[in-house]
Structure formats: structure tokens, C-alpha cells
Design a protein around this motif. Structure first.
Motif, PDB file in Angstrom:
ATOM      1  N   UNK A  67       0.831  -1.205   0.000  1.00 20.60           N
ATOM      2  CA  UNK A  67       0.000   0.000   0.000  1.00 20.60           C
ATOM      3  C   UNK A  67       0.866   1.256   0.000  1.00 20.60           C
ATOM      4  N   UNK A  68       2.068   1.157   0.564  1.00 20.08           N
ATOM      5  CA  UNK A  68       2.980   2.308   0.548  1.00 20.08           C
ATOM      6  C   UNK A  68       3.380   2.644  -0.884  1.00 20.08           C
ATOM      7  N   UNK A  69       3.684   1.618  -1.686  1.00 18.57           N
ATOM      8  CA  UNK A  69       4.038   1.860  -3.088  1.00 18.57           C
ATOM      9  C   UNK A  69       2.824   2.355  -3.872  1.00 18.57           C
ATOM     10  N   UNK A  70       1.653   1.824  -3.554  1.00 17.83           N
ATOM     11  CA  UNK A  70       0.439   2.289  -4.227  1.00 17.83           C
ATOM     12  C   UNK A  70       0.191   3.760  -3.919  1.00 17.83           C
ATOM     13  N   UNK A  71       0.421   4.140  -2.683  1.00 13.62           N
ATOM     14  CA  UNK A  71       0.233   5.545  -2.319  1.00 13.62           C
ATOM     15  C   UNK A  71       1.252   6.434  -3.022  1.00 13.62           C
ATOM     16  N   UNK A  72       2.480   5.944  -3.148  1.00 17.13           N
ATOM     17  CA  UNK A  72       3.500   6.712  -3.859  1.00 17.13           C
ATOM     18  C   UNK A  72       3.107   6.906  -5.322  1.00 17.13           C
ATOM     19  N   UNK A  73       2.498   5.869  -5.929  1.00 16.33           N
ATOM     20  CA  UNK A  73       2.040   5.986  -7.316  1.00 16.33           C
ATOM     21  C   UNK A  73       0.942   7.034  -7.434  1.00 16.33           C
ATOM     22  N   UNK A  74       0.021   7.044  -6.477  1.00 11.49           N
ATOM     23  CA  UNK A  74      -1.034   8.060  -6.463  1.00 11.49           C
ATOM     24  C   UNK A  74      -0.443   9.455  -6.299  1.00 11.49           C
ATOM     25  N   UNK A  75       0.538   9.581  -5.427  1.00 10.21           N
ATOM     26  CA  UNK A  75       1.175  10.885  -5.227  1.00 10.21           C
ATOM     27  C   UNK A  75       1.832  11.374  -6.511  1.00 10.21           C
ATOM     28  N   UNK A  76       2.418  10.454  -7.278  1.00 11.38           N
ATOM     29  CA  UNK A  76       3.047  10.820  -8.554  1.00 11.38           C
ATOM     30  C   UNK A  76       2.020  11.334  -9.548  1.00 11.38           C
ATOM     31  N   UNK A  77       0.880  10.630  -9.637  1.00 13.29           N
ATOM     32  CA  UNK A  77      -0.175  11.092 -10.540  1.00 13.29           C
ATOM     33  C   UNK A  77      -0.684  12.460 -10.089  1.00 13.29           C
ATOM     34  N   UNK A  78      -0.853  12.621  -8.780  1.00 14.36           N
ATOM     35  CA  UNK A  78      -1.324  13.898  -8.255  1.00 14.36           C
ATOM     36  C   UNK A  78      -0.394  15.046  -8.603  1.00 14.36           C
ATOM     37  N   UNK A  79       0.909  14.781  -8.555  1.00 18.48           N
ATOM     38  CA  UNK A  79       1.881  15.820  -8.904  1.00 18.48           C
ATOM     39  C   UNK A  79       1.799  16.183 -10.380  1.00 18.48           C
ATOM     40  N   UNK A  88      -6.440  17.316  -7.563  1.00 18.07           N
ATOM     41  CA  UNK A  88      -6.366  15.855  -7.465  1.00 18.07           C
ATOM     42  C   UNK A  88      -6.194  15.466  -6.005  1.00 18.07           C
ATOM     43  N   UNK A  89      -7.133  14.665  -5.504  1.00 15.54           N
ATOM     44  CA  UNK A  89      -7.053  14.155  -4.133  1.00 15.54           C
ATOM     45  C   UNK A  89      -6.270  12.847  -4.135  1.00 15.54           C
ATOM     46  N   UNK A  90      -5.160  12.822  -3.448  1.00  9.58           N
ATOM     47  CA  UNK A  90      -4.336  11.616  -3.414  1.00  9.58           C
ATOM     48  C   UNK A  90      -4.670  10.734  -2.213  1.00  9.58           C
ATOM     49  N   UNK A  91      -5.616  11.145  -1.407  1.00  8.44           N
ATOM     50  CA  UNK A  91      -6.007  10.365  -0.232  1.00  8.44           C
ATOM     51  C   UNK A  91      -7.528  10.201  -0.209  1.00  8.44           C
ATOM     52  N   UNK A 123     -13.968  15.750 -12.430  1.00  2.00           N
ATOM     53  CA  UNK A 123     -13.778  16.613 -11.258  1.00  2.00           C
ATOM     54  C   UNK A 123     -14.270  15.921  -9.989  1.00  2.00           C
ATOM     55  N   UNK A 124     -15.454  15.302 -10.081  1.00  3.09           N
ATOM     56  CA  UNK A 124     -16.035  14.650  -8.911  1.00  3.09           C
ATOM     57  C   UNK A 124     -15.187  13.464  -8.467  1.00  3.09           C
ATOM     58  N   UNK A 125     -14.686  12.677  -9.427  1.00  2.79           N
ATOM     59  CA  UNK A 125     -13.930  11.482  -9.074  1.00  2.79           C
ATOM     60  C   UNK A 125     -12.545  11.797  -8.525  1.00  2.79           C
ATOM     61  N   UNK A 126     -11.882  12.768  -9.125  1.00  2.00           N
ATOM     62  CA  UNK A 126     -10.494  13.007  -8.760  1.00  2.00           C
ATOM     63  C   UNK A 126     -10.260  14.173  -7.798  1.00  2.00           C
ATOM     64  N   UNK A 127     -11.247  15.029  -7.634  1.00  2.00           N
ATOM     65  CA  UNK A 127     -10.993  16.219  -6.824  1.00  2.00           C
ATOM     66  C   UNK A 127     -11.944  16.406  -5.651  1.00  2.00           C
ATOM     67  N   UNK A 128     -13.088  15.745  -5.660  1.00  2.11           N
ATOM     68  CA  UNK A 128     -14.086  15.986  -4.613  1.00  2.11           C
ATOM     69  C   UNK A 128     -14.171  14.806  -3.644  1.00  2.11           C
ATOM     70  N   UNK A 129     -14.685  15.070  -2.454  1.00  2.00           N
ATOM     71  CA  UNK A 129     -14.701  14.050  -1.404  1.00  2.00           C
ATOM     72  C   UNK A 129     -15.773  12.985  -1.615  1.00  2.00           C
ATOM     73  N   UNK A 130     -16.934  13.370  -2.097  1.00  2.00           N
ATOM     74  CA  UNK A 130     -18.030  12.410  -2.218  1.00  2.00           C
ATOM     75  C   UNK A 130     -17.803  11.486  -3.412  1.00  2.00           C
TER      76      UNK A 130
END
Length: 239
Positions: A67-79, A88-91, A123-130
Motif C-alpha cells: 500500500x505504501x508503493x500504491x500511495x506513492x504511485x497516487x502521489x506521482x499522478x497527483x503531482x 487531485x485528491x491523493x487520499x 472533477x467529482x472522481x479526482x478532486x471531490x470528497x463524495x
């Protein structure tokens, strides 16, 4: 010139790739003569509507990583999304099936609001909480945000057959054209660009496709052949 873009709402690189392509298109001298058409592609076809899970857990399971590597991959996409000016919400994001969203996009196309709905879904999928997954009323809200009628959107979502054949047909077409993933860009059915390439790659592809467009060659130059034109149709000469 027509550009067809196969993409999925659950695909972060489709979100980024759309922004990069649009940057290239904005700089293209003939942009007013370019028609952009969005096409359906599911990363996980056949996924049950209620199968919703956190993105990080899905990535770890699908690719056999921690999960740490998966989170790092998400952080890369977010950047990379941030570099294109995209939120982009990475969490805390969810992942799920997108078939109903694609059906709703086809409904939006019929109403002339497809691009507006696609933007709203991204926008809803990648940037919003709901979450956008497994919640028809959430999709109805986004449809309304995109300028669609709420009742019409509900009718589409309530009927599993509505636009289902259209979605499947576009997915088969993507495979026939050689797409193995998305985003997949096809220019005038002559050139393909795979992935969220830098804007410069799209600029070169657009320029090349435009430059190699062939003028129409007439095979019959008989000036006496009957035809209809802006002044009407010629009356056949009597023998």
C-alpha cells in the motif's frame, strides 16, 4: 479533422491526458476545424455496481504491490495533475465500475452536453470528497451540473439497457483499432496516440495529420454529367 478519444472516468491518466491534449489543441492553428469525440472504454468491464473499494487497496491488490508503493504511485499522478492545473485528491478516493457513467455520457452526447458531463465526472472522481461510485443520485446531481435534466438522467440510470449497446460497440471498436489501454487518441482514423503524452506530442500529431490530409481527387471530370447544385437540379435534355 476528427479526433476520437477513448477514455474511462476511473483512469487518472485519462484525466491528465485530456488536459494535455486540450493544451495542444488550443495552440493548433486549425483548432476551429477539429471535431473532438469522446468514446467509451471501461478499465474493469463487467464489474458489479456495488463493488466499490478504496483506490489504494485496489492498486495494491491489482499490481501486487504494498500500500505504501500504491500511495506513492497516487502521489506521482497527483503531482503530474497539479502540473497541468488540475485538482487531485491523493487520499481517500474510491474505485468502482463506470458502466453507468458511460451510459449517461451517451445520453449527454444525444443532448449536446457530453464534454460538460465528462468534465463534471472527472472533477467529482479526482478532486471531490463524495464518491461517484454506486450512487445514482450523485450521478444525477452531476448530470444536472452539466446542464442535463434530472428526470432524464434518472430514466437512463434506471434502465440497464439504455445506451448499453452503444457503450459496448465503442469498446469493441477500440480493441479493433489496437487500443490496449486508455487514454487512446485517434486522429482521422489515420494516426493513433496512446497514453497521456506531453502536449508537444499531441501538437506534432495534429500538425502531421493536418499536413497529410489529401485533397479530393475527382475520378469523373465529365462536365456534362447531370448533378444538383445550389441553383437546383438540371432538367434532363429531351432526345
Amino acid at each position: 479533422m476528427r479526433v476520437e478519444i477513448w477514455s474511462d472516468i476511473a483512469c487518472p491518466w485519462c484525466y491528465v491526458g485530456k488536459a494535455r491534449f486540450e493544451k495542444a489543441l488550443a495552440a493548433f492553428p486549425h483548432r476551429e476545424r477539429v471535431e473532438v469525440v469522446h468514446r467509451s472504454f471501461e478499465l474493469d468491464p463487467g464489474r458489479a455496481k456495488g463493488d466499490v473499494q478504496p483506490v489504494i487497496g485496489m492498486l495494491a491488490q491489482k499490481y501486487g504491490m504494498s500500500e505504501a508503493r500504491a500511495q506513492a504511485a497516487e502521489d506521482n499522478v497527483g503531482a503530474q495533475a497539479a502540473a497541468e492545473g488540475l485538482p487531485y485528491r491523493t487520499r481517500g478516493r474510491d474505485d468502482g465500475g463506470t458502466f453507468d457513467m458511460h451510459r449517461l455520457l451517451h445520453h449527454a452526447r444525444a443532448k449536446g452536453r457530453e464534454d460538460e458531463l465528462l468534465r463534471a465526472l472527472y472533477r467529482a472522481n479526482f478532486a471531490e470528497e463524495r464518491s461517484v461510485f454506486g450512487d445514482d443520485e450523485r450521478l444525477v446531481e452531476l448530470a444536472v451540473d452539466a446542464g442535463l435534466d434530472a428526470d432524464g438522467a434518472r430514466e437512463v440510470l434506471a434502465d440497464p439497457a439504455a445506451y448499453a449497446d452503444d457503450v459496448r460497440a465503442e469498446e469493441r471498436e477500440a480493441v479493433a483499432l489496437g487500443a490496449t489501454g486508455v487514454p487512446f487518441f485517434v486522429i482521422d482514423r489515420a494516426y493513433g496516440v496512446s497514453g497521456a503524452q506531453p502536449a508537444e506530442v499531441f501538437e506534432r500529431a495534429l500538425a502531421r495529420a493536418w499536413g497529410e490530409r489529401s485533397p479530393l481527387t475527382l475520378v469523373d471530370r465529365d462536365g456534362d454529367a447531370e448533378a444538383c447544385g445550389p441553383d437546383g437540379c438540371a432538367v434532363p435534355r429531351q432526345g
